[in-house]
Design a protein around this motif. Structure first.
Motif, PDB file in Angstrom:
ATOM      1  N   VAL A 101       0.946  -1.106  -0.011  1.00 26.55           N
ATOM      2  CA  VAL A 101       0.018  -0.061  -0.113  1.00 26.55           C
ATOM      3  C   VAL A 101       0.736   1.240  -0.086  1.00 26.55           C
ATOM      4  O   VAL A 101       0.482   2.281  -0.599  1.00 26.55           O
ATOM      5  CB  VAL A 101      -1.037  -0.015   1.316  1.00 26.55           C
ATOM      6  CG1 VAL A 101      -1.659   1.487   1.255  1.00 26.55           C
ATOM      7  CG2 VAL A 101      -1.967  -1.045   1.105  1.00 26.55           C
ATOM      8  N   SER A 102       2.010   1.036   0.859  1.00 28.18           N
ATOM      9  CA  SER A 102       2.837   2.511   1.124  1.00 28.18           C
ATOM     10  C   SER A 102       3.607   2.800  -0.453  1.00 28.18           C
ATOM     11  O   SER A 102       3.905   3.760  -0.541  1.00 28.18           O
ATOM     12  CB  SER A 102       3.792   2.342   2.149  1.00 28.18           C
ATOM     13  OG  SER A 102       4.596   1.158   1.779  1.00 28.18           O
ATOM     14  N   SER A 103       3.871   1.873  -1.090  1.00 28.32           N
ATOM     15  CA  SER A 103       4.554   1.945  -2.353  1.00 28.32           C
ATOM     16  C   SER A 103       3.837   2.495  -3.484  1.00 28.32           C
ATOM     17  O   SER A 103       4.408   2.988  -4.532  1.00 28.32           O
ATOM     18  CB  SER A 103       5.110   0.604  -2.986  1.00 28.32           C
ATOM     19  OG  SER A 103       3.789  -0.103  -3.464  1.00 28.32           O
ATOM     20  N   GLU A 104       2.724   2.902  -3.521  1.00 28.36           N
ATOM     21  CA  GLU A 104       1.828   3.464  -4.674  1.00 28.36           C
ATOM     22  C   GLU A 104       1.537   4.854  -4.276  1.00 28.36           C
ATOM     23  O   GLU A 104       1.347   5.363  -3.198  1.00 28.36           O
ATOM     24  CB  GLU A 104       0.491   2.754  -4.672  1.00 28.36           C
ATOM     25  CG  GLU A 104       0.418   1.434  -5.027  1.00 28.36           C
ATOM     26  CD  GLU A 104       0.841   1.047  -6.503  1.00 28.36           C
ATOM     27  OE1 GLU A 104       1.061   2.224  -7.159  1.00 28.36           O
ATOM     28  OE2 GLU A 104       1.159   0.031  -7.167  1.00 28.36           O
ATOM     29  N   ILE A 105       1.950   5.874  -5.332  1.00 28.01           N
ATOM     30  CA  ILE A 105       1.723   7.045  -5.280  1.00 28.01           C
ATOM     31  C   ILE A 105       0.553   7.657  -6.101  1.00 28.01           C
ATOM     32  O   ILE A 105       0.246   8.914  -6.160  1.00 28.01           O
ATOM     33  CB  ILE A 105       2.756   7.940  -5.386  1.00 28.01           C
ATOM     34  CG1 ILE A 105       3.461   7.629  -6.709  1.00 28.01           C
ATOM     35  CG2 ILE A 105       3.983   7.659  -4.178  1.00 28.01           C
ATOM     36  CD1 ILE A 105       4.662   8.633  -7.015  1.00 28.01           C
ATOM     37  N   VAL A 106       0.022   6.782  -7.146  1.00 27.96           N
ATOM     38  CA  VAL A 106      -0.929   7.347  -7.955  1.00 27.96           C
ATOM     39  C   VAL A 106      -2.273   6.608  -7.417  1.00 27.96           C
ATOM     40  O   VAL A 106      -2.364   5.645  -7.082  1.00 27.96           O
ATOM     41  CB  VAL A 106      -0.878   6.573  -9.375  1.00 27.96           C
ATOM     42  CG1 VAL A 106      -1.943   6.923 -10.372  1.00 27.96           C
ATOM     43  CG2 VAL A 106       0.674   6.989 -10.003  1.00 27.96           C
ATOM     44  N   ALA A 245      -3.173   2.964   4.850  1.00 23.88           N
ATOM     45  CA  ALA A 245      -3.973   3.504   3.921  1.00 23.88           C
ATOM     46  C   ALA A 245      -4.301   4.947   4.095  1.00 23.88           C
ATOM     47  O   ALA A 245      -4.181   5.493   3.144  1.00 23.88           O
ATOM     48  CB  ALA A 245      -5.182   2.621   3.573  1.00 23.88           C
ATOM     49  N   ALA A 246      -4.450   5.325   5.165  1.00 25.69           N
ATOM     50  CA  ALA A 246      -4.866   6.776   5.709  1.00 25.69           C
ATOM     51  C   ALA A 246      -3.915   7.396   5.194  1.00 25.69           C
ATOM     52  O   ALA A 246      -3.858   8.756   4.665  1.00 25.69           O
ATOM     53  CB  ALA A 246      -5.356   6.907   7.235  1.00 25.69           C
ATOM     54  N   ILE A 247      -2.594   6.965   5.529  1.00 25.96           N
ATOM     55  CA  ILE A 247      -1.202   7.895   5.296  1.00 25.96           C
ATOM     56  C   ILE A 247      -1.097   7.955   3.774  1.00 25.96           C
ATOM     57  O   ILE A 247      -0.896   8.940   3.183  1.00 25.96           O
ATOM     58  CB  ILE A 247      -0.073   7.247   5.838  1.00 25.96           C
ATOM     59  CG1 ILE A 247      -0.443   7.399   7.509  1.00 25.96           C
ATOM     60  CG2 ILE A 247       1.285   7.801   5.496  1.00 25.96           C
ATOM     61  CD1 ILE A 247       0.797   6.537   8.202  1.00 25.96           C
TER      62      ILE A 247
END
Length: 321
Positions: A101-106, A245-247
């Motif tokens: 989850v943390s690896s996605e920025i799109v 996910a919130a972050i």
């Protein structure tokens, strides 16, 4: 005795774990004061289990200190629950889910990854991601499991009685508290909701996504076939996933806003009649708009403001001029 049982049963039916735990503890004291030690022990074990599910670790430690026999008896119960220490969970699953989850920025890719992981880890067959939109909240994605495949559809939809139990979702938005219905067919706080009355799901879980005390979204999950589908260990993993996910959702919004502002600046610069250029520390021009190229008599090329760089020969020639 009857009133204690009524309190415990009511709290359980309506999903108030903390009230159920407290009622069991008080019932245990009641029976212990009258010499029914064996009965008191059973109620106290249920109280400890309820506090553990609720995440009141300090209360659990207090009971363990005052009643050492509870620890051995509780060993037969599942121990990974809401708020439980990460050591009790499947650490590999937690780390894998968090990293994914943390690896996605799109945003679109993040939503798809989040919903897929949530359904895989929860044992749900349907899920919704609900995000803030202006003065309300909208469903941004729906995920469904079919066999080994999970399909995620991105589409904005209203929160209505045909898409989800609206009263339950609004409750989570308002209170920012988890809601778990182990069996939605049994009487509960949301029994009169149109969605539950028309097409009841067996198990329902709704988690708020919170960052620094602010609600950034909701994760709604359901299992339409099985009651008690959301086991305590799965809920614990989902809570950790919800925190990440919130972050990540907040980060993708910031990244999207940054890109949008940069695109606006580029459009403004490109359409400007004033020549604009950017040079490096050595005086070489690395970016320029069409007006600047026209002023210098250089033909417009694909190298424009916001591109990687100007052609080296043109850059040297413009720098000399």
């Amino acid at each position: 005795m009857g009133l204690y049982e009524q309190a415990i049963g009511s709290a359980r039916a309506n999903g108030f774990i903390h009230n159920e735990a407290l009622a069991n503890e008080l019932a245990s004291r009641f029976y212990a004061a009258r010499g029914f030690e064996r009965i008191a022990r059973v109620y106290l074990q249920d109280a400890r289990y309820g506090y553990l599910r609720w995440g009141a670790d300090g209360k659990v430690r207090q009971l363990d200190r005052l009643h050492p026999h509870l620890v051995a008896a509780e060993g037969q119960r599942p121990t990974a629950t809401i708020g439980s220490p990460v050591q009790q969970l499947d650490v590999a699953a937690v780390v894998k889910a968090s990293q994914a989850v943390s690896s996605e920025i799109v945003l679109s890719k993040l939503i798809e990854r989040l919903m897929t992981i949530a359904l895989e880890n929860a044992g749900a067959d349907r899920g919704l991601l609900i995000l803030p939109a202006e003065d309300d909240h909208l469903i941004q994605a729906e995920a469904k499991a079919a066999g080994d495949q999970i399909e995620v559809v991105l589409a904005q939809r209203l929160i209505t009685g045909t898409t989800c139990p609206e009263s339950l979702v609004r409750y989570v938005i308002r209170t920012q508290e988890n809601v778990i219905l182990d069996d939605s067919s049994r009487p509960n706080l949301f029994s009169e909701d149109d969605y539950l009355r028309s097409q009841p799901a067996k198990s329902i879980l709704c988690l708020p996504l919170i960052k620094q005390g602010r609600l950034t979204g909701l994760l709604y999950l359901e299992n339409t076939l099985t009651s008690h589908a959301f086991a305590p260990d799965r809920i614990a993993i989902l809570e950790l996933l919800a925190a990440q996910a919130a972050i990540s959702l907040e980060n993708t919004r910031l990244y999207s806003d940054l890109q949008e502002r940069e695109a606006k600046v580029r459009r403004l610069v490109e359409s400007n009649i004033i020549g604009i250029s950017i040079s490096d520390f050595n005086g070489r021009i690395i970016e320029a708009n069409e007006a600047f190229l026209h002023i210098l008599g250089t033909r417009p090329r694909r190298h424009r403001f916001g591109s990687s760089a100007l052609d080296r020969a043109d850059a040297h020639r413009m720098a000399r001029r």
